[in-house]
Design a protein around this motif. Structure first.
Motif, PDB file in Angstrom:
ATOM      1  N   LYS A 103       0.981  -1.393  -0.047  1.00  0.00           N
ATOM      2  CA  LYS A 103       0.180  -0.199  -0.002  1.00  0.00           C
ATOM      3  C   LYS A 103       0.929   1.094  -0.008  1.00  0.00           C
ATOM      4  O   LYS A 103       1.469   1.574   0.909  1.00  0.00           O
ATOM      5  CB  LYS A 103      -0.982  -0.065   1.135  1.00  0.00           C
ATOM      6  CG  LYS A 103      -1.753  -1.070   1.077  1.00  0.00           C
ATOM      7  CD  LYS A 103      -2.767  -1.285   2.349  1.00  0.00           C
ATOM      8  CE  LYS A 103      -2.119  -1.497   3.685  1.00  0.00           C
ATOM      9  NZ  LYS A 103      -2.973  -1.740   4.730  1.00  0.00           N
ATOM     10  N   LYS A 108      -2.900   4.012  -3.698  1.00  0.00           N
ATOM     11  CA  LYS A 108      -2.715   2.893  -4.476  1.00  0.00           C
ATOM     12  C   LYS A 108      -2.046   1.721  -3.985  1.00  0.00           C
ATOM     13  O   LYS A 108      -0.991   2.010  -3.428  1.00  0.00           O
ATOM     14  CB  LYS A 108      -2.510   3.188  -5.957  1.00  0.00           C
ATOM     15  CG  LYS A 108      -3.602   3.881  -6.754  1.00  0.00           C
ATOM     16  CD  LYS A 108      -3.213   4.010  -8.197  1.00  0.00           C
ATOM     17  CE  LYS A 108      -4.259   4.839  -8.774  1.00  0.00           C
ATOM     18  NZ  LYS A 108      -3.970   5.005 -10.418  1.00  0.00           N
ATOM     19  N   TYR A 176      -8.723  -1.711  -2.051  1.00  0.00           N
ATOM     20  CA  TYR A 176      -8.335  -0.472  -2.321  1.00  0.00           C
ATOM     21  C   TYR A 176      -7.856  -0.297  -3.900  1.00  0.00           C
ATOM     22  O   TYR A 176      -7.952  -1.441  -4.570  1.00  0.00           O
ATOM     23  CB  TYR A 176      -7.002   0.147  -1.716  1.00  0.00           C
ATOM     24  CG  TYR A 176      -6.228  -1.122  -0.888  1.00  0.00           C
ATOM     25  CD1 TYR A 176      -6.649  -1.554   0.507  1.00  0.00           C
ATOM     26  CD2 TYR A 176      -5.393  -1.931  -1.649  1.00  0.00           C
ATOM     27  CE1 TYR A 176      -5.725  -2.763   0.867  1.00  0.00           C
ATOM     28  CE2 TYR A 176      -4.645  -3.018  -1.126  1.00  0.00           C
ATOM     29  CZ  TYR A 176      -4.818  -3.447   0.146  1.00  0.00           C
ATOM     30  OH  TYR A 176      -4.248  -4.139   0.659  1.00  0.00           O
TER      31      TYR A 176
END
Length: 281
Positions: A103, A108, A176
């Motif tokens: 991460k 992103k 995510y």
């Protein structure tokens, strides 16, 4: 003698040859250029290894193309979910990749292949990822798809395993956003072996490259064939005219009586019956 070249029939033959020869030469040259481009791309991809260049920020190398594929990319963040990628071969041995989502500071995540281990995919054999903030450097690779060599695209893998390394296959696993790329660490730790960076797509000397070379030869053979057939027709026409001038052909254009053969005759008439013998007296 060469006036026949101006007849409509020979106008058509000549126009066809004048169009066919440049077209075949162009297509052969184009196929040869495609083959040379693949050779140059292969040479560039194999000579410019990731270790030869300094690492660049991940965002500056995206999207992944022939130029950036294999380049060293750096990203900072924290490791998250860890997955195993089974049925991956390395130097002829079967094993699995240890993949961990990083991460990044941008929000992103990027998949990071931290190394390769032999044998079937076993979560207990895969070392845990470092905790806390990390700086990761790895060779940039484009996302895989179902047609990528070596992937497990049939599905049916157990939980915690991944068949295809790419954003499309991870989007339903992690909550995510993902980069459309992944990194392979070239200096793994804890007994894992590094996964070498693959050559960019369409840069290897594969079957397609040699197909281009084969098509090159075919087009140049077509040129030779067209010229050969034109010369053969031309020579036959010349020989026919010379035979006609020498009187070796009759009005129909075939061998005539000048060759010494007797003219054909019709079917023989039946012989007249002999006169009846006069009766003896």
């Amino acid at each position: 003698m060469h006036r026949f070249l101006l007849t409509p029939r020979w106008w058509g033959i000549n126009v066809f040859v004048l169009l066919a020869v440049p077209f075949c030469l162009f297509m052969g040259s184009w196929q040869l250029g495609r083959f040379e481009d693949r050779v140059d791309s292969h040479r560039e991809a194999t000579s410019a290894r990731p270790a030869d260049r300094a690492a660049a920020p991940l965002d500056s190398l995206l999207p992944v193309d022939k130029t950036t594929s294999g380049r060293l990319a750096s990203a900072s963040g924290e490791y998250g979910e860890q997955l195993l990628v089974p049925e991956r071969d390395l130097d002829g041995a079967s094993g699995f990749y240890v993949l961990t989502l990083l991460k990044t500071d941008s929000g992103k995540a990027v998949p990071v292949v931290r190394g390769w281990l032999p044998g079937p995919a076993d979560p207990a054999a895969a070392p845990a990822a470092p905790t806390g903030r990390v700086e990761v450097t790895g060779a940039l690779q484009p996302s895989e798809n179902g047609g990528t060599k070596g992937v497990h695209s049939q599905g049916g893998l157990p939980a915690g395993q991944l068949g295809v390394i790419g954003a499309a296959s991870l989007i339903n696993i992690v909550p995510y956003d993902l980069y459309d790329a992944w990194l392979t660490v070239q200096t793994p730790s804890e007994g894992m072996r590094p996964v070498p960076a693959a050559a960019p797509n369409d840069t290897g000397l594969d079957l397609k490259a040699f197909q281009n070379l084969g098509y090159t030869g075919e087009w140049f053979v077509f040129v030779a064939f067209v010229l050969f057939m034109w010369f053969r027709l031309y020579r036959r026409e010349i020989e026919t005219l010379r035979d006609a001038e020498a009187g070796l052909l009759d009005a129909a254009g075939t061998a005539g009586a000048e060759s010494g053969a007797a003219p054909p005759t019709g079917p023989a008439e039946p012989a007249a019956p002999a006169e009846a013998a006069s009766p003896r007296t």
